[in-house]
Design a protein around this motif. Structure first.
Motif, PDB file in Angstrom:
ATOM      1  N   TYR A 288       0.807 -54.011   4.071  1.00  0.00           N
ATOM      2  CA  TYR A 288       1.273 -54.660   5.163  1.00  0.00           C
ATOM      3  C   TYR A 288       1.343 -55.525   4.435  1.00  0.00           C
ATOM      4  O   TYR A 288       2.527 -56.719   4.591  1.00  0.00           O
TER       5      TYR A 288
ATOM      6  N   MET B 281       5.002 -57.702   4.502  1.00  0.00           N
ATOM      7  CA  MET B 281       5.455 -58.730   5.107  1.00  0.00           C
ATOM      8  C   MET B 281       6.029 -59.546   4.797  1.00  0.00           C
ATOM      9  O   MET B 281       6.932 -60.608   4.782  1.00  0.00           O
ATOM     10  N   ASN B 282       5.722 -60.070   3.141  1.00  0.00           N
ATOM     11  CA  ASN B 282       5.505 -60.895   1.905  1.00  0.00           C
ATOM     12  C   ASN B 282       7.229 -60.367   2.106  1.00  0.00           C
ATOM     13  O   ASN B 282       8.424 -61.742   1.779  1.00  0.00           O
TER      14      ASN B 282
ATOM     15  N   LYS C  80       9.728 -59.654   3.438  1.00  0.00           N
ATOM     16  CA  LYS C  80      10.380 -59.654   5.114  1.00  0.00           C
ATOM     17  C   LYS C  80      10.547 -61.316   4.874  1.00  0.00           C
ATOM     18  O   LYS C  80      11.563 -62.025   5.284  1.00  0.00           O
ATOM     19  N   ILE C  81       9.525 -62.047   4.998  1.00  0.00           N
ATOM     20  CA  ILE C  81       9.339 -63.367   4.554  1.00  0.00           C
ATOM     21  C   ILE C  81      10.284 -64.090   3.499  1.00  0.00           C
ATOM     22  O   ILE C  81      10.890 -65.007   3.768  1.00  0.00           O
TER      23      ILE C  81
ATOM     24  N   LEU D 241       0.818 -66.988   7.744  1.00  0.00           N
ATOM     25  CA  LEU D 241       1.475 -67.095   7.846  1.00  0.00           C
ATOM     26  C   LEU D 241       2.469 -65.307   8.175  1.00  0.00           C
ATOM     27  O   LEU D 241       3.631 -64.854   8.538  1.00  0.00           O
ATOM     28  N   ARG D 242       1.885 -64.226   7.244  1.00  0.00           N
ATOM     29  CA  ARG D 242       2.402 -63.130   7.389  1.00  0.00           C
ATOM     30  C   ARG D 242       2.349 -62.073   8.971  1.00  0.00           C
ATOM     31  O   ARG D 242       3.235 -62.450   9.889  1.00  0.00           O
ATOM     32  N   ARG D 243       1.148 -63.454   9.765  1.00  0.00           N
ATOM     33  CA  ARG D 243       0.718 -62.727  10.906  1.00  0.00           C
ATOM     34  C   ARG D 243       1.821 -63.366  11.830  1.00  0.00           C
ATOM     35  O   ARG D 243       2.567 -62.949  12.874  1.00  0.00           O
TER      36      ARG D 243
ATOM     37  N   PHE E 107       4.342 -64.459  11.214  1.00  0.00           N
ATOM     38  CA  PHE E 107       6.102 -63.526  11.307  1.00  0.00           C
ATOM     39  C   PHE E 107       5.969 -62.546  11.927  1.00  0.00           C
ATOM     40  O   PHE E 107       7.153 -61.972  12.714  1.00  0.00           O
ATOM     41  N   GLU E 108       5.205 -62.308  11.831  1.00  0.00           N
ATOM     42  CA  GLU E 108       4.952 -60.372  12.279  1.00  0.00           C
ATOM     43  C   GLU E 108       4.634 -60.556  13.985  1.00  0.00           C
ATOM     44  O   GLU E 108       5.658 -59.856  14.871  1.00  0.00           O
TER      45      GLU E 108
ATOM     46  N   GLU F 205       8.598 -61.853  15.356  1.00  0.00           N
ATOM     47  CA  GLU F 205       9.453 -60.563  15.438  1.00  0.00           C
ATOM     48  C   GLU F 205       9.055 -59.883  16.419  1.00  0.00           C
ATOM     49  O   GLU F 205       9.627 -59.240  17.173  1.00  0.00           O
TER      50      GLU F 205
END
Lengths: 118, 118, 118, 118, 118, 118
Positions: free
Chosen positions: D11, D15-16, D18-19, E102-104, E106-107, E110
């Motif tokens: 995960y 996500m990294n 994508k960011i 930040l990951r959450r 961005f998720e 989306e």
């Protein structure tokens, strides 16, 4: 000659007045809520509510908030042992990072006791 | 003439003594734990433990805790570059909000070096 | 005669210079990023970015960070009502624990306005 | 069958990526700094830096950050007793509020040991 | 079939309703203030206020608050680049400890875009 | 069939046992202090101390700590209105950032009431 307690309260009052004069509705209502939340009435007595405010201020490490609730607690007749127990619970929950704030809290409690004696 | 380091330590000692005199068991045991946690012995050496205390104080933005661990680190012979690297890791993890505390930390480290030279 | 604004900026500049002189790469790059993040350009205008920096500083209760973004906002021509609204959102989100920092923020905003008039 | 460690890393990586694909310069540089700060080299050894990252993550109560530094520490050969001592210092400094994060940290350390055995 | 956005909103609405049914005056007024603070009107436009709410939620590392302000921003037509820049400022100010949030964030952004497309 | 309350307590107990088995002295003593601080005896009654623990957990936004003190409060016979008032003070002091934790706190209080009825 103004002591620590008077100096703190004078600055606090002066700045609160200036801020409220700006007529920002959100701030006015937050200040108003703050007064209501710790007033007499409700499910908990005022003394318990002041101790809740004190321990929350301690763990959030806000010296001025601690001073404010120490003074309100003092006026409600909270005993020194009760304050110490509240501070100890805050220090346990918040960790040793709280200790510098504990020192300043204790110093202010002494100033409250001295101001009374004068 | 007392310098910044002596002033900080004098206030710290005076207030700790007063607080411990209150005989609150929880606080006494927390103070005692604090001493033990950073003592020699255990799985990590004292120097590493002081740097752990320093970085934790930095990210929690507690100036007095930073000063305390800077002095203990200084006494353990931690080098300036090691302190700077620890502070840099704390600033990266804790964000730019840490920078004002970084300025005061650096100022205190200089005071420690100056106090030594006197 | 130096006023509050000049004193704050002088100390800030002096310590930043000393820290950058240490040649710690991580710190140098964080300081550099801080400058870039609030510069003109990008998806948001500089004024909006300063207000973002201000509200983040308020909720994280960092007085020096608040001062810094108040001054940058002031220089960008942010109006008093816009600052008050930003501070009010910060106080609502961050809670009454923010109020002591709100008092100091307002005091500094007044110092900025006075410094201009001199 | 993916275990807890693999799930967390998958995960995180997804996500990294994508960011970073968004091409935001500030975020790219922060991610890059994060890699550099914990790399070999500098005044402190990598193991010490990982423990600094771990204790900072613990006191800031960031479960995912704790997991990340636990895994890096594990790969550096940090002993179980060293991790426990680091976690204990974090719990003392950060207070009992840290304990739920301590439970999850310990659970993840066990998952790291189990993943190794498989 | 409910997606992430619908699930989050359904739970949020259900619990808010239950809490408001308890008739606690302080909580009712805080919820009401929250609605007013981000409404149209005032010195700043609604979009700017949503970005202020977003960055404050990011630095305070509150995932649900971030989701809420991401959705309001999305409905206000905030562009992806503007959200990314706001998140980048929050990550710089709040430090790498913000990255898991930040990951959450961005998720969820989306998920908001996908929910729109359906 | 285990409910939310039993699941939470089972995990909590299992992990606490494992952690204490590691024989780290600092952690053992912190766990021990935690038990003592909220025990009967001392200057404040147990019910007040539980509410202090609850409000501190709320403002520090620790869901598991909130659950723990909600259950202890429930067992002490604290009334629903008293819990709501404590939560409201925590939300006022800690700000709207507390609201997502307030939702989960209320959900857990309902689970405690339901577990009792079964």
């Amino acid at each position: 000659m103004p002591n620590k307690v008077e100096e703190f309260n004078a600055y606090r009052q002066q700045m609160n007045d200036k801020i409220l004069n700006e007529n920002n509705k959100i701030l006015k209502r937050i200040f108003n809520l703050d007064t209501n939340a710790f007033a007499e009435g409700g499910a908990l007595d005022k003394k318990t509510k002041e101790l809740l405010g004190l321990v929350a201020s301690v763990v959030l490490r806000c010296d001025d908030c601690v001073k404010y609730h120490l003074e309100s607690s003092y006026k409600q007749g909270v005993a020194r042992e009760e304050v110490m127990e509240t501070l100890s619970i805050g220090t346990l929950i918040g960790g040793t990072i709280v200790i510098p704030h504990l020192r300043r809290a204790f110093e202010y409690w002494e100033a409250l006791e001295e101001a009374k004696e004068e």
